[in-house]
Design an enzyme around this catalytic site. Sequence first.
Site, PDB file in Angstrom:
ATOM      1  N   ASP A 155    -135.770  17.677 -34.653  1.00  0.00           N
ATOM      2  CA  ASP A 155    -135.964  16.592 -33.701  1.00  0.00           C
ATOM      3  C   ASP A 155    -137.134  16.910 -32.785  1.00  0.00           C
ATOM      4  O   ASP A 155    -137.210  17.992 -32.187  1.00  0.00           O
ATOM      5  CB  ASP A 155    -134.689  16.405 -32.875  1.00  0.00           C
ATOM      6  CG  ASP A 155    -134.877  15.388 -31.767  1.00  0.00           C
ATOM      7  OD1 ASP A 155    -134.914  14.190 -32.078  1.00  0.00           O
ATOM      8  OD2 ASP A 155    -135.008  15.808 -30.599  1.00  0.00           O
ATOM      9  N   LYS A 160    -134.969  -4.422 -32.931  1.00  0.00           N
ATOM     10  CA  LYS A 160    -133.859  -5.165 -32.324  1.00  0.00           C
ATOM     11  C   LYS A 160    -133.667  -4.727 -30.872  1.00  0.00           C
ATOM     12  O   LYS A 160    -133.704  -3.545 -30.555  1.00  0.00           O
ATOM     13  CB  LYS A 160    -132.578  -4.944 -33.115  1.00  0.00           C
ATOM     14  CG  LYS A 160    -132.628  -5.513 -34.533  1.00  0.00           C
ATOM     15  CD  LYS A 160    -131.332  -5.294 -35.266  1.00  0.00           C
ATOM     16  CE  LYS A 160    -131.394  -5.883 -36.674  1.00  0.00           C
ATOM     17  NZ  LYS A 160    -130.137  -5.662 -37.422  1.00  0.00           N
ATOM     18  N   ASP A 218    -148.107  -1.047 -35.288  1.00  0.00           N
ATOM     19  CA  ASP A 218    -148.456  -2.361 -35.840  1.00  0.00           C
ATOM     20  C   ASP A 218    -147.423  -3.413 -35.434  1.00  0.00           C
ATOM     21  O   ASP A 218    -147.466  -4.536 -35.933  1.00  0.00           O
ATOM     22  CB  ASP A 218    -148.552  -2.308 -37.369  1.00  0.00           C
ATOM     23  CG  ASP A 218    -147.208  -2.009 -38.033  1.00  0.00           C
ATOM     24  OD1 ASP A 218    -146.579  -1.004 -37.650  1.00  0.00           O
ATOM     25  OD2 ASP A 218    -146.778  -2.775 -38.910  1.00  0.00           O
ATOM     26  N   THR A 228    -153.292   5.274 -41.871  1.00  0.00           N
ATOM     27  CA  THR A 228    -152.059   5.836 -42.406  1.00  0.00           C
ATOM     28  C   THR A 228    -151.383   4.894 -43.402  1.00  0.00           C
ATOM     29  O   THR A 228    -151.707   3.709 -43.484  1.00  0.00           O
ATOM     30  CB  THR A 228    -151.054   6.136 -41.279  1.00  0.00           C
ATOM     31  OG1 THR A 228    -150.447   4.909 -40.845  1.00  0.00           O
ATOM     32  CG2 THR A 228    -151.738   6.806 -40.090  1.00  0.00           C
ATOM     33  N   LYS A 229    -150.412   5.449 -44.115  1.00  0.00           N
ATOM     34  CA  LYS A 229    -149.641   4.660 -45.083  1.00  0.00           C
ATOM     35  C   LYS A 229    -148.900   3.522 -44.388  1.00  0.00           C
ATOM     36  O   LYS A 229    -148.905   2.379 -44.868  1.00  0.00           O
ATOM     37  CB  LYS A 229    -148.632   5.570 -45.801  1.00  0.00           C
ATOM     38  CG  LYS A 229    -147.740   4.830 -46.801  1.00  0.00           C
ATOM     39  CD  LYS A 229    -146.681   5.758 -47.376  1.00  0.00           C
ATOM     40  CE  LYS A 229    -145.588   6.043 -46.362  1.00  0.00           C
ATOM     41  NZ  LYS A 229    -144.434   6.770 -46.946  1.00  0.00           N
ATOM     42  N   PHE A 230    -148.279   3.807 -43.255  1.00  0.00           N
ATOM     43  CA  PHE A 230    -147.533   2.770 -42.542  1.00  0.00           C
ATOM     44  C   PHE A 230    -148.473   1.710 -41.974  1.00  0.00           C
ATOM     45  O   PHE A 230    -148.115   0.543 -41.870  1.00  0.00           O
ATOM     46  CB  PHE A 230    -146.696   3.403 -41.427  1.00  0.00           C
ATOM     47  CG  PHE A 230    -145.510   4.171 -41.935  1.00  0.00           C
ATOM     48  CD1 PHE A 230    -144.375   3.511 -42.378  1.00  0.00           C
ATOM     49  CD2 PHE A 230    -145.529   5.554 -41.987  1.00  0.00           C
ATOM     50  CE1 PHE A 230    -143.279   4.208 -42.853  1.00  0.00           C
ATOM     51  CE2 PHE A 230    -144.437   6.259 -42.461  1.00  0.00           C
ATOM     52  CZ  PHE A 230    -143.314   5.585 -42.903  1.00  0.00           C
ATOM     53  N   GLU A 231    -149.675   2.126 -41.612  1.00  0.00           N
ATOM     54  CA  GLU A 231    -150.663   1.170 -41.138  1.00  0.00           C
ATOM     55  C   GLU A 231    -151.042   0.194 -42.244  1.00  0.00           C
ATOM     56  O   GLU A 231    -151.090  -1.022 -42.028  1.00  0.00           O
ATOM     57  CB  GLU A 231    -151.897   1.912 -40.643  1.00  0.00           C
ATOM     58  CG  GLU A 231    -152.982   1.025 -40.067  1.00  0.00           C
ATOM     59  CD  GLU A 231    -154.085   1.836 -39.417  1.00  0.00           C
ATOM     60  OE1 GLU A 231    -154.910   1.246 -38.714  1.00  0.00           O
ATOM     61  OE2 GLU A 231    -154.100   3.075 -39.590  1.00  0.00           O
ATOM     62  N   ASP A 270    -141.022   4.673 -35.423  1.00  0.00           N
ATOM     63  CA  ASP A 270    -140.034   3.622 -35.647  1.00  0.00           C
ATOM     64  C   ASP A 270    -140.026   2.691 -34.439  1.00  0.00           C
ATOM     65  O   ASP A 270    -139.769   3.127 -33.322  1.00  0.00           O
ATOM     66  CB  ASP A 270    -138.659   4.255 -35.836  1.00  0.00           C
ATOM     67  CG  ASP A 270    -137.631   3.274 -36.389  1.00  0.00           C
ATOM     68  OD1 ASP A 270    -137.756   2.060 -36.099  1.00  0.00           O
ATOM     69  OD2 ASP A 270    -136.709   3.711 -37.099  1.00  0.00           O
ATOM     70  N   GLU A 318    -141.340  16.525 -38.617  1.00  0.00           N
ATOM     71  CA  GLU A 318    -140.781  15.453 -39.439  1.00  0.00           C
ATOM     72  C   GLU A 318    -139.339  15.822 -39.786  1.00  0.00           C
ATOM     73  O   GLU A 318    -138.989  17.004 -39.844  1.00  0.00           O
ATOM     74  CB  GLU A 318    -141.616  15.278 -40.717  1.00  0.00           C
ATOM     75  CG  GLU A 318    -141.140  14.202 -41.681  1.00  0.00           C
ATOM     76  CD  GLU A 318    -141.049  12.829 -41.029  1.00  0.00           C
ATOM     77  OE1 GLU A 318    -139.916  12.320 -40.947  1.00  0.00           O
ATOM     78  OE2 GLU A 318    -142.088  12.288 -40.592  1.00  0.00           O
TER      79      GLU A 318
END
Length: 222
Positions: free
Chosen positions: A98, A125, A157, A194-197, A121, A71
């Site tokens: 990275d 765009k 997602d 997960t949190k982002f899910e 991420d 991370e």
Amino acid sequence: MRRSGRLTPAQQGALEKLWPRFGIDDGDGLIGFDALFGRRAARVLEIGFGNGETLVEQAVAHPEHDFVGIEVHEPGIGHCLLKIGEAGIGNIRLIRNDALDILEHRIADNALARINLYFPDPWPKKRHHKRRIVQDMFLELGARKLEPGGSLCIATDWANFADHVDEVVGRSPHFTIVERREHLGDRPIDRPVTKFERRGLGKGHSIVDWHLHVMKGSNARK
């Protein structure tokens, strides 16, 4: 790139006290996982673990495996260290750098049993699609670092990113799809929610999971 942010006092304290034990510092050579963990075990790498709660949850659930998380966001790393301390586990280490650079230069070929890439991420765009981590080079690199029969697990997602993953995986000579599953957060493939899910589900997004295996005889392994 490393990303700083506002650290809570607890996160700052965790970085100071727990990083020396659970962090893997920058270096030039290959990481010796056997020496680092004091044993030989299957190693699971999670790229972009966010706040680390699901990474810790998996490490608690599978004490027979060793987990390594990468991370770049310092508050997330601090939060993860707090959770590690609360869980009282030793089968986890963190890297602040990275992911592609670490895979290329610090992880030996055939060293990993599984790579997890959960809700990266999506760079929605079109002009930013080249920044997406799932590219031909990433799959080739991942196949090289996974042991024979190793797995790559991806979840997103974002529908457009899912189409992108399908396209890249579909032309890859290195991986075969074991399962591709679309669901509404109720049927993840061998992983915690997960949190982002949860955030994506709150926006009305559906979830797509992939479970991939390295193909036998992949030229990435030669």
